[in-house]
Design a protein around this motif. Structure first.
Motif, PDB file in Angstrom:
ATOM      1  N   ARG A 174      21.616   5.208  -5.362  1.00 37.41           N
ATOM      2  CA  ARG A 174      20.112   5.385  -6.542  1.00 37.41           C
ATOM      3  C   ARG A 174      18.867   3.777  -5.732  1.00 37.41           C
ATOM      4  O   ARG A 174      17.552   4.457  -5.993  1.00 37.41           O
ATOM      5  CB  ARG A 174      20.662   4.416  -7.877  1.00 37.41           C
ATOM      6  CG  ARG A 174      21.126   5.607  -8.779  1.00 37.41           C
ATOM      7  CD  ARG A 174      21.639   4.845  -9.766  1.00 37.41           C
ATOM      8  NE  ARG A 174      22.251   5.824 -11.196  1.00 37.41           N
ATOM      9  CZ  ARG A 174      22.814   5.595 -11.805  1.00 37.41           C
ATOM     10  NH1 ARG A 174      22.484   4.606 -13.021  1.00 37.41           N
ATOM     11  NH2 ARG A 174      23.456   6.698 -12.251  1.00 37.41           N
ATOM     12  N   LYS A 175      19.285   2.937  -5.485  1.00 36.87           N
ATOM     13  CA  LYS A 175      17.711   2.061  -5.006  1.00 36.87           C
ATOM     14  C   LYS A 175      17.543   2.426  -3.808  1.00 36.87           C
ATOM     15  O   LYS A 175      16.491   2.986  -3.411  1.00 36.87           O
ATOM     16  CB  LYS A 175      19.491   0.455  -4.041  1.00 36.87           C
ATOM     17  CG  LYS A 175      17.532  -0.246  -3.689  1.00 36.87           C
ATOM     18  CD  LYS A 175      18.261  -1.153  -3.713  1.00 36.87           C
ATOM     19  CE  LYS A 175      17.279  -2.468  -3.123  1.00 36.87           C
ATOM     20  NZ  LYS A 175      16.073  -2.522  -2.143  1.00 36.87           N
ATOM     21  N   LYS A 178      14.848   5.597  -4.824  1.00 36.41           N
ATOM     22  CA  LYS A 178      14.028   5.411  -5.690  1.00 36.41           C
ATOM     23  C   LYS A 178      13.210   4.366  -4.627  1.00 36.41           C
ATOM     24  O   LYS A 178      11.987   4.676  -4.372  1.00 36.41           O
ATOM     25  CB  LYS A 178      13.969   3.818  -6.265  1.00 36.41           C
ATOM     26  CG  LYS A 178      14.535   3.662  -7.617  1.00 36.41           C
ATOM     27  CD  LYS A 178      14.996   3.302  -8.379  1.00 36.41           C
ATOM     28  CE  LYS A 178      16.050   3.626 -10.058  1.00 36.41           C
ATOM     29  NZ  LYS A 178      16.175   2.372 -10.510  1.00 36.41           N
ATOM     30  N   ASP A 179      13.433   4.181  -2.942  1.00 35.75           N
ATOM     31  CA  ASP A 179      13.313   3.383  -2.064  1.00 35.75           C
ATOM     32  C   ASP A 179      11.753   4.413  -1.426  1.00 35.75           C
ATOM     33  O   ASP A 179      10.718   4.165  -1.302  1.00 35.75           O
ATOM     34  CB  ASP A 179      13.718   2.427  -1.216  1.00 35.75           C
ATOM     35  CG  ASP A 179      14.249   1.303  -2.301  1.00 35.75           C
ATOM     36  OD1 ASP A 179      13.347   1.001  -2.743  1.00 35.75           O
ATOM     37  OD2 ASP A 179      15.169   0.566  -1.350  1.00 35.75           O
ATOM     38  N   GLY A 181      10.793   7.700  -3.015  1.00 34.22           N
ATOM     39  CA  GLY A 181      10.165   8.250  -3.605  1.00 34.22           C
ATOM     40  C   GLY A 181       9.198   7.363  -4.094  1.00 34.22           C
ATOM     41  O   GLY A 181       7.969   7.894  -3.519  1.00 34.22           O
ATOM     42  N   LYS A 182       9.274   5.514  -3.625  1.00 35.13           N
ATOM     43  CA  LYS A 182       8.334   5.047  -3.894  1.00 35.13           C
ATOM     44  C   LYS A 182       7.139   5.299  -2.026  1.00 35.13           C
ATOM     45  O   LYS A 182       6.160   4.902  -2.404  1.00 35.13           O
ATOM     46  CB  LYS A 182       8.542   3.889  -3.584  1.00 35.13           C
ATOM     47  CG  LYS A 182       7.108   3.010  -4.126  1.00 35.13           C
ATOM     48  CD  LYS A 182       7.954   1.112  -4.436  1.00 35.13           C
ATOM     49  CE  LYS A 182       6.644  -0.144  -3.748  1.00 35.13           C
ATOM     50  NZ  LYS A 182       7.031  -0.737  -4.441  1.00 35.13           N
TER      51      LYS A 182
END
Length: 346
Positions: A174-175, A178-179, A181-182
Motif C-alpha cells: 500500500r505504501k 501511495k508513493d 500515486g503521489k
C-alpha cells in the motif's frame, strides 16, 4: 503353513504376532492371518503355553462340573496365577520400535524397515513408548510423546506468524502504491501548469495580433475618408480647405508608418495565424522575421495534405492584399507582416 509365515515375516510383521495369527486362524491361509494381525494390532499377545479350561467333553470355555479337593484347589490357584503373570508380562511388552541412532520411534516393523532403507540406520530396539496419532486437515500425523494439543499450539503459532508477515507485506504494498500515486499527481500538476502557461502566452500573442490588425484597419479607414473628401472637392470645383490639415496629417501618418516600420525591424520573430479559404481550424505558428513567405507555404503544406507549395496563394483582408508568386522569396519583415499577421491560404 511355512510359506504363509515366511511371507508375513518378509512383510515386516513381528514373528510372535505372525505365530499368534496363524494359530488363531487355524492356518486357513495368508489373507485371514494378515487380517488378524491388522485387527489385533496393539493388543497383547497371549501366552500359547496357557490353555483354556476345558469341559469333560473337551469343549473350550465351559468349566468342568467336578469336585475339587484341597490339593486340586492349590493346583488350580497356581494355574490361575501363572495365567495372570503371563497376562501382565504380555501387557508390559514392547509397544513400538526405536531407532538407536536417531531416536525416532515407529509403530511397527514395516515403518522401521522403511526408515532403515531411507536413512541407512541399522540399529533398532524395542520400546515401551506409545505412538500418539492425530489427524489434522485430512492427513494423519504420528508424534511420539507429544500430545495432539501441543501440535495444535505449534501450528497456531505458525499461522499467527504467517498472518503477521502477510500484514507487513500488505502495508509495504500500500505504501508503494501511495508513493507512485503521489508521483503521478505531481507530474500531472506540472503538466497542467505548463499547459496553462502555454495557453496564456498564445492568448497574449493573439491579443497583440488583433490590436495591430485593428489599428491598421482604423488607419486605412481614415486614409480612405480623406482621399474621398479630396476627390469630391476636386470634382465639384471647390477648394480643398483641409489641404494643410491633410498635409500635416500625411506626415504624421507617414512618420507613424515609418516608426512602425522601424519598430517592425526590431522584432526577431513573427507570429502568424493562417486560415484556409475553405474554412476549418486555423494554423498558428511563430517564425523568424527573416523567414520567407515560401517557408510559410512549406509549414502549411506539412500540416495538411491539401496544400501544394508550388500552387498555394496567400492574401490579407486588412489591408486587403494578395501576395504574388514573386513575393514568395521576400522575408516577412520585407512584406510588412511583423510582428504578427493573419493570412488567408487558398
Amino acid at each position: 503353513m511355512a510359506g504363509d509365515k515366511e511371507t508375513l515375516l518378509s512383510m515386516g510383521f513381528d514373528p510372535a504376532r505372525v505365530d499368534w495369527a496363524l494359530r488363531a486362524t487355524n492356518n486357513r491361509g495368508l489373507q485371514p492371518a494378515m487380517d488378524h494381525i491388522l485387527e489385533n494390532e496393539g493388543k497383547p499377545i497371549p501366552d500359547p503355553s496357557v490353555a483354556a479350561p476345558t469341559t469333560a467333553s473337551g469343549s473350550v470355555g465351559q468349566p468342568m462340573d467336578v469336585d475339587v479337593d484341597d490339593e486340586d484347589e492349590d493346583t488350580l490357584r497356581r494355574l490361575i496365577g501363572t495365567q495372570a503373570g503371563a497376562t501382565s508380562s504380555a501387557e508390559a511388552e514392547a509397544k513400538s520400535i526405536k531407532c538407536s541412532e536417531c531416536g525416532k520411534v515407529f509403530k511397527n516393523t514395516a515403518l522401521a524397515n522403511y526408515h532403515a532403507e531411507k536413512s541407512g540406520h541399522d540399529q533398532f530396539e524395542e520400546s515401551t513408548e506409545e505412538v500418539f496419532k492425530a489427524t489434522y486437515g485430512g492427513r494423519e500425523a504420528a508424534e511420539v510423546g507429544r500430545p495432539p494439543r501441543k501440535i495444535a499450539a505449534k501450528r497456531s503459532v505458525k499461522a499467527q506468524q504467517e498472518a503477521a508477515e502477510a500484514r507487513a507485506n500488505e502495508t509495504i504494498r500500500r505504501k508503494t502504491g501511495k508513493d507512485i500515486g503521489k508521483l503521478k499527481d505531481e507530474l500531472k500538476a506540472k503538466e497542467l501548469v505548463k499547459e496553462a502557461e502555454q495557453k496564456r502566452r498564445e492568448k497574449l500573442e493573439d491579443a497583440k495580433a488583433k490590436a495591430a490588425v485593428k489599428a491598421q484597419i482604423e488607419a486605412d479607414k481614415k486614409a480612405r475618408a480623406e482621399r474621398t473628401a479630396r476627390e469630391k472637392a476636386l470634382r465639384d470645383g471647390q477648394p480643398i480647405i483641409d489641404a494643410p490639415a491633410s498635409a500635416s496629417t500625411t506626415p504624421a501618418v507617414t512618420a507613424s508608418s515609418s516608426s512602425g516600420g522601424t519598430s517592425g525591424k526590431d522584432f526577431k520573430e513573427t507570429r502568424l495565424q493562417i486560415r484556409m479559404a475553405t474554412g476549418g481550424t486555423p494554423y498558428t505558428t511563430t517564425l523568424p522575421s527573416d523567414a520567407t513567405l515560401r517557408e510559410v507555404a512549406e509549414f502549411l503544406a506539412a500540416q495538411t495534405l491539401v496544400i501544394d507549395v508550388e500552387t498555394v496563394t496567400f492574401a490579407q483582408h486588412f489591408p486587403r492584399k494578395t501576395f504574388s508568386r514573386d513575393q514568395f522569396s521576400k522575408t516577412l519583415r520585407e512584406l510588412g507582416l511583423t510582428p504578427s499577421a493573419v493570412l488567408i491560404a487558398s
